[in-house]
Design an enzyme around this catalytic site. Sequence first.
Site, PDB file in Angstrom:
ATOM      1  N   SER A   1      31.593 -10.754  55.373  1.00 53.43           N
ATOM      2  CA  SER A   1      32.610  -9.703  55.349  1.00 53.43           C
ATOM      3  C   SER A   1      32.254  -8.515  54.464  1.00 53.43           C
ATOM      4  CB  SER A   1      33.958 -10.278  54.905  1.00 53.43           C
ATOM      5  OG  SER A   1      33.851 -10.868  53.622  1.00 53.43           O
TER       6      SER A   1
ATOM      7  N   ASP B   1      23.378 -18.247  50.229  1.00 52.27           N
ATOM      8  CA  ASP B   1      24.389 -17.975  49.209  1.00 52.27           C
ATOM      9  C   ASP B   1      24.960 -19.239  48.593  1.00 52.27           C
ATOM     10  OD1 ASP B   1      25.823 -18.652  51.521  1.00 52.27           O
ATOM     11  OD2 ASP B   1      26.733 -16.670  51.737  1.00 52.27           O
TER      12      ASP B   1
ATOM     13  N   THR C   1      33.578 -17.184  53.213  1.00 50.24           N
ATOM     14  CA  THR C   1      33.913 -17.251  54.628  1.00 50.24           C
ATOM     15  C   THR C   1      33.905 -18.706  55.084  1.00 50.24           C
ATOM     16  OG1 THR C   1      32.964 -15.071  55.040  1.00 50.24           O
ATOM     17  CG2 THR C   1      33.201 -16.514  56.938  1.00 50.24           C
TER      18      THR C   1
ATOM     19  N   GLN D   1      41.616 -15.010  56.185  1.00 45.03           N
ATOM     20  CA  GLN D   1      41.312 -13.591  56.389  1.00 45.03           C
ATOM     21  C   GLN D   1      41.820 -13.128  57.753  1.00 45.03           C
ATOM     22  OE1 GLN D   1      37.090 -13.759  55.829  1.00 45.03           O
ATOM     23  NE2 GLN D   1      37.211 -13.606  53.595  1.00 45.03           N
TER      24      GLN D   1
ATOM     25  N   GLY E   1      34.933 -16.969  46.300  1.00 45.52           N
ATOM     26  CA  GLY E   1      36.181 -16.220  46.455  1.00 45.52           C
ATOM     27  C   GLY E   1      37.420 -17.076  46.402  1.00 45.52           C
TER      28      GLY E   1
END
Length: 490
Positions: free
Chosen positions: A15, A241, A263, A308, A411
């Site tokens: 994103s 990541d 995500t 999201q 996140g």
Amino acid sequence: MLMKRNMVAFDCGNSSCRVILGVYDGEQIAAEVITQIPNYMVRVHQYFYWDILMIYQKLLEGLKEAVKRAGTIHSIGICTWGVDFGLFDRQGFMIQNPLSYRNSIGAEVMEQMPDEQRLYLFRQTGILCDKINSVNMIKGMMEKMPSVFSNGHKLLMIPDILNYLFTGCMVNEPSELSTTQLMDAKKRQLSEDVLGEMGIPSGLFAPIGKHGTPIGMLHSGVKEILGISYDVPVICVPSHDTAAAVLAIPAEEEEFLFVSTGTWALIGMELEEPIINDAVRIRCLTNEIGAFNKITLLQNSAGMFIIQRIKEEYEEENGAIGWEELNGLGDRYGGTVPLFPVNDARFFNPVHMADAIWDYLVKTGQVSGEKDWAAIICSFQNSMALSFASVIQGLEEISGKKKDTVYMVGGGSRNVRLCQMTADATGKKVVTGGKESTSLGNLGAQIKYFEPEMTVREIRNLIGRGIEKTTYCRRKDSGEALKRYQKLEG
């Protein structure tokens, strides 16, 4: 005394893509976000692609700003999501923009794969067969895009592509390469047996890099754009990541439980060696290569992509809403908490996420009537936490290692409700690390280049000094809810 080092971490997710400047003074890392730009798939007819040249251009602009602020840059590292790749011809030109794993190509290949072959691939690699694994996209391109694939001389994963654009050097980074399902997790090398089984030429791949060592120096054309004349090494960091985020976890234990939420949600345990047996396969776990040859036994699970999408759809109907207010809507639901299996194919990438969830809740008799946003958000929060608990339960059973703490980064670790619900669902302490865990792990791996004798534990301790940690403890027993969720999982 060690000279101050100015390091740049590129952190690219599905994103957004960010450029982070990290300053290491020999005692700790101070990091600041220089730029952040949105990232998104581009649909062309029936396929989704990544605009890799746009990503490169924006990272280059951010790097130029970092040079301006720092004066001198001493190193660079690049992290992105896994599984996606691009093909390059014999002259080093990219053949087309990389396809996205959210295309249906991989699923179509998986559907045709015999059970015996799936079992063989798992036993040879330690990686669970999944529609998003690169091997399925490679096979799909062979069948659907033969003219494109036949011109492919080298295959580079997304961060490998960016490393190449910045340096002109082709290297396959190991944590990313493990997401292809073509690597032997025990040997940490490509499996010639699997490549042969799948009909994929081994010459398609570049040399495998080693964490903490240079991939190459910034290309002269890049230096010209930046207005610098000195060499800057681009370091082989854990480019997946997840691997970078796990390196930044402030754990004291050698082996520990973690949840890395972005995500996707990666729920796992860091180990020294892979565990490859039927119990792992049945539990849908996979052995990915982590930082500095560690193994992350984990499940790739649905993550914040779901909420999201829910937020976007809520705003289309009701106008803009902040994250705190959106999460607060879930508290307003007063009935029995409705649950849905977050990894069900229906929630992978539906046209309308909220409608797909609501339809499931109605069909399973958990709700009725018109769509209720509070029920949908409440359901997401609880289902996500229970999905974490279900995987953690399996990890402890399979490894034979009971832990009292779960480290939560990424996140999702900023979502206080989700953290508390995870503590309730697991019955364990939940300790949140840095919200910038991927970039911190990236920077930590770069330090290894300057201080080769530094151990993984010392890197973690160094990163941990600058992290503000929060601990959540169980407030209520969610044991019955976990059983109910596991029944929905089947």
